[in-house]
Design a protein around this motif. Structure first.
Motif, mmCIF file in Angstrom:
data_model
loop_
_atom_site.group_PDB
_atom_site.id
_atom_site.type_symbol
_atom_site.label_atom_id
_atom_site.label_comp_id
_atom_site.label_asym_id
_atom_site.label_seq_id
_atom_site.Cartn_x
_atom_site.Cartn_y
_atom_site.Cartn_z
ATOM 1 N N PRO A 211 0.829 -1.219 0.000
ATOM 2 C CA PRO A 211 0.000 0.000 0.000
ATOM 3 C C PRO A 211 0.852 1.253 0.000
ATOM 4 N N ARG A 212 0.524 2.178 -0.897
ATOM 5 C CA ARG A 212 1.244 3.445 -0.962
ATOM 6 C C ARG A 212 0.483 4.504 -0.171
ATOM 7 N N HIS A 213 1.183 5.531 0.207
ATOM 8 C CA HIS A 213 0.534 6.627 0.912
ATOM 9 C C HIS A 213 0.688 7.902 0.093
ATOM 10 N N THR A 214 -0.211 8.813 0.249
ATOM 11 C CA THR A 214 -0.150 10.071 -0.500
ATOM 12 C C THR A 214 0.183 11.256 0.389
ATOM 13 N N ARG A 215 -0.034 11.118 1.665
ATOM 14 C CA ARG A 215 0.314 12.209 2.583
ATOM 15 C C ARG A 215 0.480 11.638 3.989
ATOM 16 N N GLY A 216 1.186 12.395 4.817
ATOM 17 C CA GLY A 216 1.361 11.977 6.205
ATOM 18 C C GLY A 216 2.323 10.809 6.347
ATOM 19 N N THR A 217 2.187 10.072 7.448
ATOM 20 C CA THR A 217 3.074 8.959 7.771
ATOM 21 C C THR A 217 2.751 7.743 6.912
ATOM 22 N N PRO A 218 3.753 7.101 6.308
ATOM 23 C CA PRO A 218 3.505 5.910 5.501
ATOM 24 C C PRO A 218 3.044 4.736 6.365
ATOM 25 N N PRO A 219 2.508 3.667 5.739
ATOM 26 C CA PRO A 219 1.987 2.537 6.509
ATOM 27 C C PRO A 219 3.006 1.886 7.438
ATOM 28 N N SER A 220 4.264 1.831 7.012
ATOM 29 C CA SER A 220 5.312 1.209 7.824
ATOM 30 C C SER A 220 6.517 2.139 7.888
ATOM 31 N N VAL A 221 7.121 2.212 9.063
ATOM 32 C CA VAL A 221 8.255 3.114 9.270
ATOM 33 C C VAL A 221 9.361 2.382 10.029
ATOM 34 N N VAL A 222 10.582 2.558 9.570
ATOM 35 C CA VAL A 222 11.772 2.044 10.239
ATOM 36 C C VAL A 222 12.701 3.229 10.479
#
Length: 265
Positions: A211-222
């Motif tokens: 899943p891609r994101h268009t704004r804000g925090t992405p679905p997964s963060v490292v």
């Protein structure tokens, strides 16, 4: 419509040149203080001693001279990121070369001093656009110098890990370039936009299909620090150990990078 291809990162050739010379100078200054007993000590690189590790650092830098001694290729046929994925195939030859070199150079300070002097002269004589024949193909000198920041920073960390109290400093530009190249290698190995990998203050990349994101925090963060990232990318630290010891923050369905690391060996 297919997604736009990401533009390759560029590096300031003047800053990279200074970074390579500065980090090599940091190593040379530290090696001067090592005792014969310390040089004979073990490292975390298989059976290599500290002496062999130092010889290898010199060898990594003299690769510039060895390439400049060859005829200039007619055209560029490789890109910077190719180098990150090609080192494992040369590991046996590198090991043999390093051992012979360590035997041939009893005075490591004189050996490193000669390299430092010749490297500065060569970089003054040749423009960054000069093509070199390298182990991955023809690359501009300016790009190849970026790979030398990886060699220098990674092996500086190896030295610091095995010689108590040595604390060889890291040139900021060298550390930044090393971090960025290895982060970009991850993005190239696992392209996508579902996971954002943050290595402040030097790098942020997105990777892994999903899943891609268009704004804000992405679905997964490292997120991790530069040296931990470099150790993960080069196999000095495992993903599981880094997470367990809270050296890495990972959240989201696609935040487990264990199957993608290390990037280099």
């Amino acid at each position: 419509m297919p997604p736009a291809k990401k533009r390759a990162r560029t590096y300031d050739p003047v800053k990279i040149r200074k970074a390579v010379l500065a980090q090599f100078g940091n190593v040379r200054e530290a090696v001067r203080a090592l005792t014969p007993e310390q040089l004979a000590g073990p490292t975390r690189l298989g059976a290599w001693t500290v002496r062999e590790l130092v010889a290898h650092i010199g060898m990594a830098v003299t690769a510039v001279q060895r390439s400049l001694d060859k005829p200039e290729p007619a055209r560029q046929d490789a890109v910077l990121l190719d180098w990150a994925f090609a080192t494992a195939a040369k590991s046996s030859a590198i090991d043999d070369f390093t051992r012979r070199l360590a035997e041939q150079q009893p005075d490591l300070d004189a050996y490193l001093a000669g390299i430092e002097q010749s490297l500065g002269r060569l970089l003054d004589e040749h423009p960054g656009t000069r093509l070199l024949e390298t182990n991955v193909g023809a690359l501009p000198l300016a790009d190849y110098l970026v790979t030398r920041t990886v060699e220098l920073v990674v092996h500086t960390d190896d030295l610091n890990a095995v010689v108590p109290g040595l604390e060889v400093p890291y040139d900021r530009q060298a550390l930044a370039a090393c971090t960025r190249l290895l982060a970009d290698a991850l993005a190239a190995k696992a392209p996508g936009g579902s996971t954002e990998v943050r290595v402040p203050p030097y790098a942020v990349v997105q990777c892994i299909e999903g899943p891609r994101h268009t704004r804000g925090t992405p679905p997964s963060v490292v997120e991790t620090d530069p040296l931990t990232w470099i150790r993960l990318a080069t196999g000095r630290v495992t993903w599981a150990d880094a997470v367990q010891e809270a050296q890495v923050s990972a959240s989201g369905e696609r935040a487990d990078l264990g199957g993608l690391l290390p990037l280099m060996r």
